[in-house]
Each structure stands twice: as C-alpha cells, then as structure tokens.
Design a protein around this motif. Structure first.
Motif, mmCIF file in Angstrom:
data_model
loop_
_atom_site.group_PDB
_atom_site.id
_atom_site.type_symbol
_atom_site.label_atom_id
_atom_site.label_comp_id
_atom_site.label_asym_id
_atom_site.label_seq_id
_atom_site.Cartn_x
_atom_site.Cartn_y
_atom_site.Cartn_z
ATOM 1 N N VAL A 119 0.700 -1.313 0.376
ATOM 2 C CA VAL A 119 -0.033 -0.029 0.129
ATOM 3 C C VAL A 119 1.091 1.678 0.178
ATOM 4 C CG1 VAL A 119 -1.981 1.460 1.104
ATOM 5 C CG2 VAL A 119 -1.808 -1.465 1.676
ATOM 6 N N GLU A 120 2.056 1.477 0.655
ATOM 7 C CA GLU A 120 2.903 2.269 0.812
ATOM 8 C C GLU A 120 3.384 2.840 -0.354
ATOM 9 O OE1 GLU A 120 3.999 2.714 5.815
ATOM 10 O OE2 GLU A 120 5.368 2.148 4.630
ATOM 11 N N VAL A 121 4.386 2.112 -0.960
ATOM 12 C CA VAL A 121 4.451 1.948 -2.218
ATOM 13 C C VAL A 121 3.631 2.348 -3.373
ATOM 14 C CG1 VAL A 121 5.512 0.873 -4.453
ATOM 15 C CG2 VAL A 121 6.007 0.072 -1.567
ATOM 16 N N LEU A 122 2.595 2.192 -3.060
ATOM 17 C CA LEU A 122 1.496 2.205 -4.830
ATOM 18 C C LEU A 122 1.265 3.948 -4.183
ATOM 19 C CD1 LEU A 122 -0.448 1.140 -6.737
ATOM 20 C CD2 LEU A 122 -1.955 1.234 -4.940
ATOM 21 N N LEU A 123 1.229 3.992 -3.297
ATOM 22 C CA LEU A 123 0.747 4.881 -3.085
ATOM 23 C C LEU A 123 1.593 6.306 -2.719
ATOM 24 C CD1 LEU A 123 -1.748 5.063 0.342
ATOM 25 C CD2 LEU A 123 -2.677 5.463 -1.933
ATOM 26 N N ASP A 124 3.077 6.111 -3.030
ATOM 27 C CA ASP A 124 4.708 7.217 -2.636
ATOM 28 C C ASP A 124 4.138 6.725 -3.819
ATOM 29 O OD1 ASP A 124 4.485 7.010 0.163
ATOM 30 O OD2 ASP A 124 5.879 5.569 -0.236
ATOM 31 N N ARG A 125 4.368 5.866 -4.961
ATOM 32 C CA ARG A 125 4.587 6.227 -6.027
ATOM 33 C C ARG A 125 3.027 7.216 -7.341
ATOM 34 N NH1 ARG A 125 7.775 1.992 -9.136
ATOM 35 N NH2 ARG A 125 7.213 3.259 -10.920
ATOM 36 N N LEU A 126 1.899 6.526 -6.666
ATOM 37 C CA LEU A 126 1.467 7.097 -7.604
ATOM 38 C C LEU A 126 0.034 7.943 -6.522
ATOM 39 C CD1 LEU A 126 -0.210 4.054 -9.350
ATOM 40 C CD2 LEU A 126 1.082 6.168 -10.247
#
Length: 419
Positions: free
Chosen positions: A379-386
């Motif tokens: 979740v954190e990677v997705l929200l950081d990237r997008l």
C-alpha cells in the motif's frame, strides 16, 4: 442439531424468492444473500437467533454460524470441547465426493486438523520455519515486487489494482519463499482463487495445488536451500512428507489470498473514505490505521469452517450436539456491536479483532506479522508512487467477490497521472 422456528416474513434476512432459505426456514449460507450484503445478513441473523445461528451449507448440510465476538472467542479458546478434527462430524454419510467445501473439511495430517501434542509439534515446526524469515528482507522484497508491478502500468495512467497489483504482491513474495518459478506462480494464482471460492472447480484446483507442493518437496529433498520445503524437511520435529505437503498448502493459502484481499480492502477504504482522502498524498500517516480498520470492518477471511463439538454442550443458550459443525463467523464477530471500536472517534490502535482467529489453532505467530509487512509495503509503495490515484467508478460500484469465505473487491479500476 436442534429444531428452530421459521424466520418471520418481515425479517430483513428473508429472501422473497425463498431461495435463500432451506427446510424449516434455515438460512442457506451458499445463497446469493450471503454474497451480496453479508454485513446486513449477519445483523439480521443476530436479531433473529442471537450470537449463534443455525445455517445450511452446500447441499443443505446443517451447521451453526457463531456470530458473537465472545462466543467465537469462547469456541476458539476451548479446543478440547470445540475440536478441529473433522472426523468427529456426524454428517459424513451425507457428504458427496464432489462437495465444493470438501477441501476445507476433509481430514488431512496437517496443522489444521491435528489436535493436542501432534498439533503443537506441527505448529511449532511452522512457527520455527516462518521465524527464520528476516522481516527486513521481507519488507525489502515486498517493496521491490510492488515497485516492479507499478513500473508495469505507471506509464499508462490507469490500472486495475486487484489483478495488476493486490493479488500479485503477496503471490510473488510467497513464491520467492517457496522457490516457485514464474510459470509455477502464474498457475498457482488461479488455483488458489478457485480452491478458496465456493466453486465447482475447488476440488480440482486443490489437487493441482497439492501436486505443486509435492514437486517443491521433491525439489527441496534433492537440492536443499533456504526455501520453505527444505526447511520443513530439515526441521528436527521429523514431520512426515504428506503432512509437510498439507502444511505447505496451508501456509501458502493463508499467505496469498487473505493478504491480497487485505491489500485490496485497504486500498478500497483509502480511495473511498474521506477520512483517508485528506492524507492520501502522504500515505504513510494513515496506512497503518486503514490496515487495522479493515481487519475489523472488512476482514479478508469472513468465515472459517470449522469446529466440531466433542460432546453435547450449550453455547449462547443453543443446544450443540456431539459432532455438530460450527462455522466461525470472524467478520460477524468483528462487527459485533458490543465490541466493535468506533474508528470515527479515534479508536485507531485497537487490535483485539479475531481476523487471525484465536486460541491454539490461530494463525502461527509469525504469519500475521509477515502478512502485515507485505500488505503495508504494498500500500505504501503504491501511494508513494501514484499520489493522485483515484477510482474510476463510484464507491457503490466496487463489487465484492462472490465468496462466503473470503472478502475482497472483484476489481479496483483507477486513474492517475502517468509517470
């Protein structure tokens, strides 16, 4: 099982077509009503029957659904009275060989169905093997997998987050722990989905998973490595091979599907609830809260079959007969109005949910921690990237998988600024 009164027509759980109710007005758990709005059905069953409700499984096989938080806690704490060995069931003479739920209840020499000292031996071995997984390395692997998946669709400005992301992260991480090749991983994904749904394909899918784990065990014997199969074979408990295969199935099933749905349910919450939209671009400040809230409100494992009464007893005033089957209503228990936290009032740290069950047969200690590491990283990677990711459909049009056992969105279509 004792008889009970028919449900009154005005009961909210009443299906006008009568398809949802079987003989005596008992609710059929495999009816579309369970799949369309389970939360309302749990409330209706609680109003009608209290914390323990009579239900019918596939083929109108009678069972009990334990809805109350305290009652689920009591059942899972008292493993001698409410046992896991499914051979205690008095309904086996009514179960056909192609029964869809057979993979859930057919006794195997695995940690799921063993009891007493044998269960402790098997659970101890699994705990030891999973404890050898370095949490920092696991986090790094999950982040790498998530980044690679985002790379695959970041340039298009759109994605379907369940198929393209949420289902893939835990699958690929678990595949690494098991030493699976990419081809084996792809085939396993669909089999895992089919085996955990109330589907005609469940039994065949389970057999293919069994064959895949058998191949991994043979590989681990011939070329030992740091994979799960090799470590299970080398464990001093001296587990027999069929038991190891069954335990490997349990580990990978628990690590993939529930974690995938945990990721999907968390993303759905954060993309549809204004409380999270405020800090969505920051992501990290609210991911932990969202992950915990999902376990209470939309737990990935809704119901778990089962426990079998070792003798006649009473549960919440119900007469439970020796050999009766009980289904643990984990979602219903977590939403029991007597215990559910008020997250709007700031109850963000309460982790007394039953999403990982409780008692002797709960998930092995390292497993929930590993699932959280994987889910949080994803979740954190997705929200950081997008950071500007948004659903392309209204929240009401995000449909749930047609499963009475697992809880997760069918699809999460999103748009975002391409990068």
């Amino acid at each position: 099982m004792t008889t009970h009164q028919d449900a009154p027509p005005e009961c909210p759980a009443h299906d006008p077509s009568q398809d949802a109710r079987g003989p005596g007005g008992v609710m059929r758990m495999h009816s579309p009503v369970f799949q369309s709005d389970p939360a309302e059905l749990y409330r209706a069953l609680r109003r009608e029957h209290g914390p323990v409700a009579p239900i019918l499984l596939d083929g109108d096989i009678p069972a009990w659904l334990v809805l109350g938080y305290r009652e689920v806690h009591y059942v899972t704490t008292n493993s001698e009275l409410f046992a896991r060995d499914s051979r205690r069931w008095h309904a086996w003479d009514r179960i056909p060989s192609d029964w869809p739920l057979l993979p859930y209840v057919f006794h195997t020499p695995s940690v799921l169905f063993t009891e007493g000292a044998e269960h402790q031996r098997r659970a101890g071995a699994i705990t030891d093997v999973l404890s050898q997984v370095d949490q920092f390395e696991l986090r790094a692997t999950a982040e790498k997998v998530a980044d690679e998946l985002v790379d695959g669709f970041a340039g298009s400005g759109r994605a379907e987050l369940m198929a393209d992301f949420a289902s893939q992260v835990p699958l690929r991480v678990m595949a690494g722990l098991f030493g699976l090749s990419p081809d084996e991983t792809t085939a396993l994904e669909q089999d895992m989905t089919d085996s955990l749904d109330d589907s005609p394909e469940a039994i065949q899918a389970y057999m293919r998973i069994h064959a895949a784990m058998s191949r991994l065990l043979e590989r681990g014997r011939e070329n030992p490595g740091p994979d799960v199969a090799s470590r299970m074979l080398a464990h001093p408990a001296g587990l027999e091979e069929e038991g190891i295969i069954q335990d490997m199935i349990s580990i990978i099933a628990a690590g993939q599907q529930p974690t995938s749905n945990w990721i999907g349910n968390t993303l759905r919450l954060m993309l549809t609830d204004d409380r999270f939209a405020v800090t969505l671009s920051g992501g990290r400040r609210s991911v932990g809260q969202a992950l915990n809230e999902v376990l209470w409100a939309d737990t990935p494992t809704q119901n778990f079959i089962g426990r079998w009464a070792a003798r006649d007893t009473l549960l919440a005033g119900r007469r439970i007969s020796k050999g009766d089957c009980l289904v643990l209503g984990l979602a219903a228990a977590n939403t029991d109005p007597e215990v559910q936290p008020d997250f709007s009032a700031g109850s963000v740290g309460n982790q007394a949910h039953l999403s990982f069950s409780h008692g002797e047969h709960r998930c092995p200690v390292p497993a929930p921690e590993m699932a959280e590491v994987i889910a949080r990283a994803a979740v954190e990677v997705l929200l950081d990237r997008l950071p500007d990711v948004m659903l392309t459909v209204p929240a009401a049009e995000v449909h749930w998988r047609p499963s009475i056992w697992m809880r997760g969105p069918v699809a999460l279509p999103v748009d975002f600024t391409s990068i």
